[in-house]
Write a protein that holds these residues in place. Structure first.
Motif, PDB file in Angstrom:
ATOM      1  N   ARG A 251      12.400 101.224  55.477  1.00 18.12           N
ATOM      2  CA  ARG A 251      12.527 101.975  56.739  1.00 18.12           C
ATOM      3  C   ARG A 251      12.426 103.478  56.511  1.00 18.12           C
TER       4      ARG A 251
ATOM      5  N   VAL B  80      18.252 106.292  46.879  1.00 19.34           N
ATOM      6  CA  VAL B  80      19.217 105.194  46.964  1.00 19.34           C
ATOM      7  C   VAL B  80      19.911 104.997  45.620  1.00 19.34           C
TER       8      VAL B  80
ATOM      9  N   GLU C 115      18.767  93.944  51.648  1.00 12.42           N
ATOM     10  CA  GLU C 115      19.118  94.947  52.664  1.00 12.42           C
ATOM     11  C   GLU C 115      18.866  96.360  52.139  1.00 12.42           C
TER      12      GLU C 115
ATOM     13  N   LEU D 166      22.258  91.446  49.587  1.00 11.36           N
ATOM     14  CA  LEU D 166      22.541  92.878  49.499  1.00 11.36           C
ATOM     15  C   LEU D 166      21.337  93.641  48.965  1.00 11.36           C
TER      16      LEU D 166
ATOM     17  N   ALA E 236      14.606  91.592  60.460  1.00  8.30           N
ATOM     18  CA  ALA E 236      15.609  90.652  59.969  1.00  8.30           C
ATOM     19  C   ALA E 236      14.936  89.469  59.276  1.00  8.30           C
TER      20      ALA E 236
ATOM     21  N   GLN F 252      12.271  97.304  70.883  1.00  7.75           N
ATOM     22  CA  GLN F 252      13.167  97.512  69.746  1.00  7.75           C
ATOM     23  C   GLN F 252      13.834  96.208  69.327  1.00  7.75           C
ATOM     24  N   GLU F 253      14.216  95.406  70.311  1.00 15.41           N
ATOM     25  CA  GLU F 253      14.808  94.106  69.983  1.00 15.41           C
ATOM     26  C   GLU F 253      13.831  93.268  69.163  1.00 15.41           C
ATOM     27  N   ARG F 254      12.601  93.235  69.603  1.00 16.37           N
ATOM     28  CA  ARG F 254      11.603  92.438  68.890  1.00 16.37           C
ATOM     29  C   ARG F 254      11.388  92.968  67.479  1.00 16.37           C
TER      30      ARG F 254
ATOM     31  N   LEU G 224      13.536  94.568  65.609  1.00 18.13           N
ATOM     32  CA  LEU G 224      14.700  94.252  64.780  1.00 18.13           C
ATOM     33  C   LEU G 224      14.654  92.818  64.281  1.00 18.13           C
ATOM     34  N   ILE G 225      14.213  91.888  65.114  1.00 21.27           N
ATOM     35  CA  ILE G 225      14.201  90.496  64.661  1.00 21.27           C
ATOM     36  C   ILE G 225      13.092  90.281  63.634  1.00 21.27           C
TER      37      ILE G 225
END
Lengths: 172, 172
Positions: free
Chosen positions: B139, B165, B132, B129, B107, B99-101, B103-104
């Motif tokens: 996602r 959205v 994001e 913004l 990002a 999960q860490e990988r 997320l980066i």
DNA sequence: GTCTATAGTCCGATAGAC
DNA sequence: GTCTATCGGACTATAGAC
């Protein structure tokens, strides 16, 4: 943090950290799950503080206002002087491993925030989006609090960043 | 992916992966910087594709429309069948390290998207913004494409998430 | 506190592709 | 002749088992 700052995270061994602290390697790993975690020791407290403030905001406050109040309040949990945070962020910025760990901490913060907003009656997608906007405000305010040397406190930076996000939302 | 799926990421050794592939451990590390990276092999292509589509959108398209076009277009780079992605996401969901990988990587995608929007003339905060918001759309659409079995393609899910959205932004 | 598995690096050697 | 892929062995550090 002193050792990570001097020689960098990757070039510091747990044995060296333990030695400087007058402990053994094994004791380090008893307190911290891994070599990275020692830099994120305060993050649980931060998250609990944020959640409880947002949950305790007046029922008639707008979601974004409740979030903003929670973020402003985090100034109390941050180190007194921004220099401490600045040194820590410099260490993180120099290591991909540490950036990964920071991102998962922030994702956890965002998820906790969204869960709190749902408890306040917000729909799931609205809660997630509001939480993400809150995180953007937090990141912006934190970064400026660290980098700018004009002495304004964290809460002021939060209010400023929130105003900018609102203006942006209104215009486009 | 077969081995990670059978016994989990943490319980699979690089030696086992290499053996099943008919190679040695050393060869694995020549191709992948670490044990996690093998699951994210396609992410560079994804990012390049997104950036080039957004950069190539008509100059008079709104930033969010340009981003939406770029995300819709990613359907071509995703695996043909959502089952492949579902299996991969299940493996990631079972491991904090993965999960860490992830997320980066996301990002990095967001940062690249923001940079492209700035090149289109958007201010830095508006670009971040919008990027994001684009990531939130990605996602959401990706998750639904994986989980729902109604056979709608990725681009349809993107358009649906984007509509939600927009409705959310208009209402609050 | 001791012992150990595994990730990941550094050195060098070999061999086919263009 | 350069580039790229393979392999082998020795080595260090993290992290988990006991």
């Amino acid at each position: 943090m002193a050792l990570y700052g001097e020689r960098g995270f990757e070039n510091t061994t747990v044995a060296e950290i333990a030695e400087r602290a007058g402990l053994t390697e094994r004791t380090f790993f008893r307190h911290f799950a891994d070599k990275r975690e020692v830099l994120f020791a305060g993050s649980n407290e931060l998250q609990e503080r944020l959640v409880s403030t947002v949950a305790g905001a007046p029922a008639d406050a707008s979601p974004l206002d409740a979030v903003a109040a929670g973020i402003e309040d985090l100034g109390d949990v941050l180190p007194d002087r921004p220099e401490t945070s600045r040194a820590r962020q410099a260490i993180i910025a120099a290591s991909a491993e540490l950036q990964e760990r920071e991102l998962i901490k922030l994702a956890s913060l965002s998820a906790a925030l969204a869960a709190t907003l749902r408890e306040r009656g917000l729909s799931a997608p609205a809660a997630s989006l509001t939480a993400e906007i809150g995180m953007a405000v937090f990141r912006t305010a934190f970064e400026r609090w660290i980098d700018e040397t004009d002495g304004r406190d964290f809460a002021e930076h939060v209010r400023e960043a929130l105003g900018e996000v609102r203006a942006l939302a209104a215009s486009g």
